[in-house]
Design an enzyme around this catalytic site. Structure first.
Site, PDB file in Angstrom:
ATOM      1  N   ASP A   1      -5.451  -0.543   2.646  1.00  0.00           N
ATOM      2  CA  ASP A   1      -6.587   0.282   3.043  1.00  0.00           C
ATOM      3  C   ASP A   1      -6.280   1.768   2.895  1.00  0.00           C
ATOM      4  O   ASP A   1      -5.148   2.165   2.618  1.00  0.00           O
ATOM      5  CB  ASP A   1      -6.956  -0.003   4.503  1.00  0.00           C
TER       6      ASP A   1
ATOM      7  N   TYR B   1       5.281  -6.023   6.611  1.00  0.00           N
ATOM      8  CA  TYR B   1       4.783  -4.687   6.928  1.00  0.00           C
ATOM      9  C   TYR B   1       5.686  -4.029   7.963  1.00  0.00           C
ATOM     10  O   TYR B   1       6.299  -4.695   8.798  1.00  0.00           O
ATOM     11  CB  TYR B   1       3.364  -4.757   7.497  1.00  0.00           C
TER      12      TYR B   1
END
Length: 267
Positions: free
Chosen positions: A51, A109
């Site tokens: 994003d 992540y």
């Protein structure tokens, strides 16, 4: 010929990976270069569509080409044309049936947080600022509850469109750093905003506003309204892409339950 590209990027000045009608994206930067080289449109296919504001230490994409160019020349040509906030780490040729998205068996992540008396303008866009002192031990206790196969409906954006929200997490932990802490999470795949919701909840636990033992009930409830937090994008880094089961086994051992994707459900 199918080409696999390993890249890194600093996401602060991008609207995300996926191409947009207006604005700067990672996909737009690469497809512009490839169009110039091929004299026609070339579509790239990423392992993950990060994003706006999210960074990548390791990201992959593939594309098909009819050009007979050696791997190192592809890397040189793209790096020469790219802006300073994107870099091509490696280029290799793969089988024509390989797919960056569907052959991906895991992603890792890292969410970076710094803590100090004052905000540091030089960390703006790179780490998230949390001024409060947090209980790292309780945060780690809560983080452990996320490991395993669960329905993460209550820990993702309500805009998530995939049918199945069941994901498997192999790793979920808080790691203390010199300036604060990082949240490291590895899984078969992640839902829209899932990592940012997980860390936002863990921060609430660290502040004493939520308790670790709430996690099993929240997972069972599948109600996003009970976890109404989303951390900013700026601290989030896509750290590693696992393209083969052997890579996951190397990091997590032979007993790991690996989910082969080959579908659009495990994004």
């Amino acid at each position: 010929m199918r080409v696999l590209v390993n890249i890194s990027y600093q996401g602060s000045q991008f609207l995300g990976f996926q191409i947009q009608q207006h604005g700067r994206t990672i996909q737009q930067q690469f497809e512009k270069i490839l169009k110039r080289m091929h004299k026609h449109e070339v579509r790239i296919h990423p392992s993950s569509r990060t994003d706006r504001g999210v960074h990548a230490i390791e990201q992959y994409f593939h594309f098909d080409t009819e050009l007979n160019i050696p791997e190192q020349q592809w890397q040189y040509a793209m790096n020469r044309a790219l802006p300073d906030d994107i870099y091509v780490n490696d280029v290799s040729f793969v089988n024509d049936d390989f797919h960056c998205r569907y052959d991906c068996v895991g992603k890792s992540y890292r969410y970076k947080i710094y803590q100090s008396a004052h905000k540091d303008p030089f960390l703006c866009g790179l780490k998230t600022y949390v001024p409060e002192q947090l209980d790292i031990e309780k945060m780690n206790m809560a983080a452990q509850h996320f490991i395993g196969t669960h329905d993460f409906t209550g820990f993702c954006s309500q805009k998530t469109e995939v049918e199945s929200k069941i994901r498997t997490l192999y790793e979920s932990r808080i790691e203390k750093t010199e300036s604060g802490f990082d949240y490291i999470v590895t899984g078969s795949g992640f839902l829209y905003n899932m990592v940012r919701v997980l860390i936002a909840f863990l921060i609430e636990v660290g502040k004493g506003k939520r308790e670790p033992q709430e996690v099993p009930q929240l997972l069972e409830a599948r109600d996003r309204n009970q976890v109404p937090f989303t951390a900013p994008a700026e601290g989030l880094y896509l750290e590693k892409i696992y393209l083969t089961p052997n890579e996951l086994i190397q990091d997590f051992g032979n007993n790991i339950k690996i989910h082969q994707k080959k579908s659009s459900q495990n994004l």
